[in-house]
Design an enzyme around this catalytic site. Structure first.
Site, PDB file in Angstrom:
ATOM      1  N   LYS A 101       0.725  -1.001  -0.058  1.00  0.00           N
ATOM      2  CA  LYS A 101      -0.003  -0.017  -0.124  1.00  0.00           C
ATOM      3  C   LYS A 101       0.875   1.362  -0.031  1.00  0.00           C
ATOM      4  O   LYS A 101       0.551   2.193  -0.885  1.00  0.00           O
ATOM      5  CB  LYS A 101      -0.768  -0.036   1.214  1.00  0.00           C
ATOM      6  CG  LYS A 101      -2.218  -0.369   1.046  1.00  0.00           C
ATOM      7  CD  LYS A 101      -3.121  -0.159   2.249  1.00  0.00           C
ATOM      8  CE  LYS A 101      -2.665  -0.724   3.593  1.00  0.00           C
ATOM      9  NZ  LYS A 101      -2.033   0.104   4.614  1.00  0.00           N
ATOM     10  N   ARG A 158      12.035  -2.129  10.577  1.00  0.00           N
ATOM     11  CA  ARG A 158      10.974  -1.735  11.051  1.00  0.00           C
ATOM     12  C   ARG A 158      10.734  -2.381  12.357  1.00  0.00           C
ATOM     13  O   ARG A 158      10.433  -3.656  12.405  1.00  0.00           O
ATOM     14  CB  ARG A 158       9.788  -1.862  10.233  1.00  0.00           C
ATOM     15  CG  ARG A 158       9.691  -0.294   9.378  1.00  0.00           C
ATOM     16  CD  ARG A 158       8.504  -0.375   8.584  1.00  0.00           C
ATOM     17  NE  ARG A 158       7.326  -0.968   9.122  1.00  0.00           N
ATOM     18  CZ  ARG A 158       6.210  -0.798   8.572  1.00  0.00           C
ATOM     19  NH1 ARG A 158       5.991  -0.036   7.408  1.00  0.00           N
ATOM     20  NH2 ARG A 158       4.857  -0.743   9.037  1.00  0.00           N
ATOM     21  N   ARG A 215      -9.536   2.183   9.492  1.00  0.00           N
ATOM     22  CA  ARG A 215      -9.206   0.651   9.779  1.00  0.00           C
ATOM     23  C   ARG A 215     -10.165  -0.015  10.599  1.00  0.00           C
ATOM     24  O   ARG A 215     -10.094  -1.278  11.038  1.00  0.00           O
ATOM     25  CB  ARG A 215      -7.869   0.536  10.586  1.00  0.00           C
ATOM     26  CG  ARG A 215      -6.602   0.204   9.366  1.00  0.00           C
ATOM     27  CD  ARG A 215      -5.273   0.769  10.189  1.00  0.00           C
ATOM     28  NE  ARG A 215      -4.204  -0.188   9.786  1.00  0.00           N
ATOM     29  CZ  ARG A 215      -3.296   0.207   9.444  1.00  0.00           C
ATOM     30  NH1 ARG A 215      -3.231   1.494   8.982  1.00  0.00           N
ATOM     31  NH2 ARG A 215      -2.053  -0.732   9.161  1.00  0.00           N
ATOM     32  N   ARG A 247      -0.887  -8.650  13.506  1.00  0.00           N
ATOM     33  CA  ARG A 247      -1.524  -7.365  12.451  1.00  0.00           C
ATOM     34  C   ARG A 247      -2.356  -8.152  11.850  1.00  0.00           C
ATOM     35  O   ARG A 247      -3.287  -7.795  11.218  1.00  0.00           O
ATOM     36  CB  ARG A 247      -0.337  -6.777  11.967  1.00  0.00           C
ATOM     37  CG  ARG A 247       0.441  -5.824  12.699  1.00  0.00           C
ATOM     38  CD  ARG A 247       1.688  -5.303  12.000  1.00  0.00           C
ATOM     39  NE  ARG A 247       1.458  -4.451  11.049  1.00  0.00           N
ATOM     40  CZ  ARG A 247       2.235  -4.246  10.016  1.00  0.00           C
ATOM     41  NH1 ARG A 247       3.470  -4.844  10.078  1.00  0.00           N
ATOM     42  NH2 ARG A 247       1.995  -3.405   9.087  1.00  0.00           N
ATOM     43  N   ARG A 254      10.967  -6.862   3.989  1.00  0.00           N
ATOM     44  CA  ARG A 254      11.033  -5.337   4.341  1.00  0.00           C
ATOM     45  C   ARG A 254      11.583  -5.131   5.503  1.00  0.00           C
ATOM     46  O   ARG A 254      12.360  -4.228   5.837  1.00  0.00           O
ATOM     47  CB  ARG A 254       9.715  -4.837   4.236  1.00  0.00           C
ATOM     48  CG  ARG A 254       9.622  -3.398   4.459  1.00  0.00           C
ATOM     49  CD  ARG A 254       8.108  -2.961   4.672  1.00  0.00           C
ATOM     50  NE  ARG A 254       7.408  -3.124   5.463  1.00  0.00           N
ATOM     51  CZ  ARG A 254       5.985  -3.272   5.765  1.00  0.00           C
ATOM     52  NH1 ARG A 254       5.364  -2.564   4.696  1.00  0.00           N
ATOM     53  NH2 ARG A 254       5.364  -3.401   6.718  1.00  0.00           N
TER      54      ARG A 254
HETATM   55  P1  AMP Z   1       0.716   1.166   8.666  1.00  0.00           P
HETATM   56  O1  AMP Z   1       1.852   1.746   8.042  1.00  0.00           O
HETATM   57  O2  AMP Z   1      -0.399   1.870   7.701  1.00  0.00           O
HETATM   58  O3  AMP Z   1       0.677  -0.424   8.379  1.00  0.00           O
HETATM   59  O4  AMP Z   1       0.617   1.418  10.199  1.00  0.00           O
HETATM   60  C1  AMP Z   1       1.504   0.971  10.993  1.00  0.00           C
HETATM   61  C2  AMP Z   1       0.903   1.118  12.438  1.00  0.00           C
HETATM   62  O5  AMP Z   1       0.463   2.247  13.070  1.00  0.00           O
HETATM   63  C3  AMP Z   1      -0.286  -0.036  12.656  1.00  0.00           C
HETATM   64  O6  AMP Z   1       0.254  -1.436  12.704  1.00  0.00           O
HETATM   65  C4  AMP Z   1      -0.946   0.649  13.558  1.00  0.00           C
HETATM   66  O7  AMP Z   1      -0.398   0.252  14.981  1.00  0.00           O
HETATM   67  C5  AMP Z   1      -0.916   2.131  13.432  1.00  0.00           C
HETATM   68  N1  AMP Z   1      -1.953   2.513  12.650  1.00  0.00           N
HETATM   69  C6  AMP Z   1      -1.886   2.925  11.441  1.00  0.00           C
HETATM   70  N2  AMP Z   1      -3.277   3.484  11.034  1.00  0.00           N
HETATM   71  C7  AMP Z   1      -3.899   3.230  12.005  1.00  0.00           C
HETATM   72  C8  AMP Z   1      -5.178   3.517  12.215  1.00  0.00           C
HETATM   73  N3  AMP Z   1      -6.136   4.045  11.222  1.00  0.00           N
HETATM   74  N4  AMP Z   1      -5.846   3.050  13.128  1.00  0.00           N
HETATM   75  C9  AMP Z   1      -5.222   2.617  14.289  1.00  0.00           C
HETATM   76  N5  AMP Z   1      -3.860   2.477  14.102  1.00  0.00           N
HETATM   77  C10 AMP Z   1      -3.290   2.867  12.842  1.00  0.00           C
END
Ligand code: AMP
Length: 200
Positions: free
Chosen positions: A27, A147, A102, A158, A141
């Site tokens: 994404k 990360r 989400r 996740r 990654r």
């Molecule tokens: P991502 O890079 O989008 O995978 O986000 C990394 C982490 O940030 C996720 O695993 C969540 O812990 C937090 N996070 C990102 N977006 C959201 C969201 N919309 N709601 C809650 N937690 C989020």
């Protein structure tokens, strides 16, 4: 042709975009390409949280506890961050929400926040790929970028959280006939083209 078509999206008022997909589907990479190519404004809540974390702000320190476990940051915190982002937007932009909403609570909040600003969601793109491929990509990654939220236990968590909390969001927008599913397997350019097609 994709560029010519998509440039006109800002002016057509066909609404903002939501970009969803399970962990590791690419994404982030695709969101960057799509927004650069089309002049859309990207809102990645994950990137905002990581940025806060890097700067060690109180919000970042709070979010880290959840991110490190593979959990979602609480809805009220996430929604407040998005509200602030939306308050700075000009009406003529098309937003691509990347990784938000989400949860169903976030989706309902977003619908209300957009309505207050005479905006609405025009399309929900769901990028998908088989889970074993996704896990392979996340591990690659993780090695490349280091990360902290990419350890095997956290990865499993996740996926569980995605199935439990985010799949219902897809259903929420599916009921409004806004969802387009896009195959996340293939070359990067090919996938970008599919997403642009799906965004129409
Ligand atoms: P991502 O890079 O989008 O995978 O986000 C990394 C982490 O940030 C996720 O695993 C969540 O812990 C937090 N996070 C990102 N977006 C959201 C969201 N919309 N709601 C809650 N937690 C989020």
């Amino acid at each position: 042709m994709a560029e010519r078509e998509s440039r006109s999206h800002d002016a057509t008022g066909i609404g903002d975009l939501i970009f969803m997909g399970p962990p590791g589907v690419g994404k982030g990479t695709q969101a960057k390409r799509l927004t650069e190519r089309n002049g859309w404004v990207q809102l990645s809540t994950g990137e905002l949280f990581r940025d806060h974390l890097k700067r060690q702000t109180p919000l970042g320190q709070m979010a880290q506890r959840y991110m490190d476990r593979g959990d979602y940051v609480p809805d009220d915190v996430t929604i407040d961050m998005v509200r602030e982002f939306l308050s700075e937007l000009t009406p003529d932009t098309r937003v691509m929400f990347d990784g938000f909403p989400r949860t169903v609570a976030q989706a309902l909040a977003l619908d209300a926040l957009l309505a207050e600003r005479s905006r609405s969601i025009g399309r929900v793109l769901v990028l998908d790929a088989p889970r074993d491929e996704l896990v392979r990509r996340i591990l690659a990654r993780s090695r490349a970028e280091g990360r902290a939220d990419d350890t095997p236990d956290v990865i499993t968590k996740r996926f569980e959280v995605y199935a439990e909390q985010t799949q219902p969001v897809v259903d929420h927008y599916h009921a409004k006939d806004l969802v387009r599913r896009v195959n996340g397997l293939g070359g990067i350019d090919e996938i970008t083209d599919r997403l642009i097609e799906g965004a129409r």
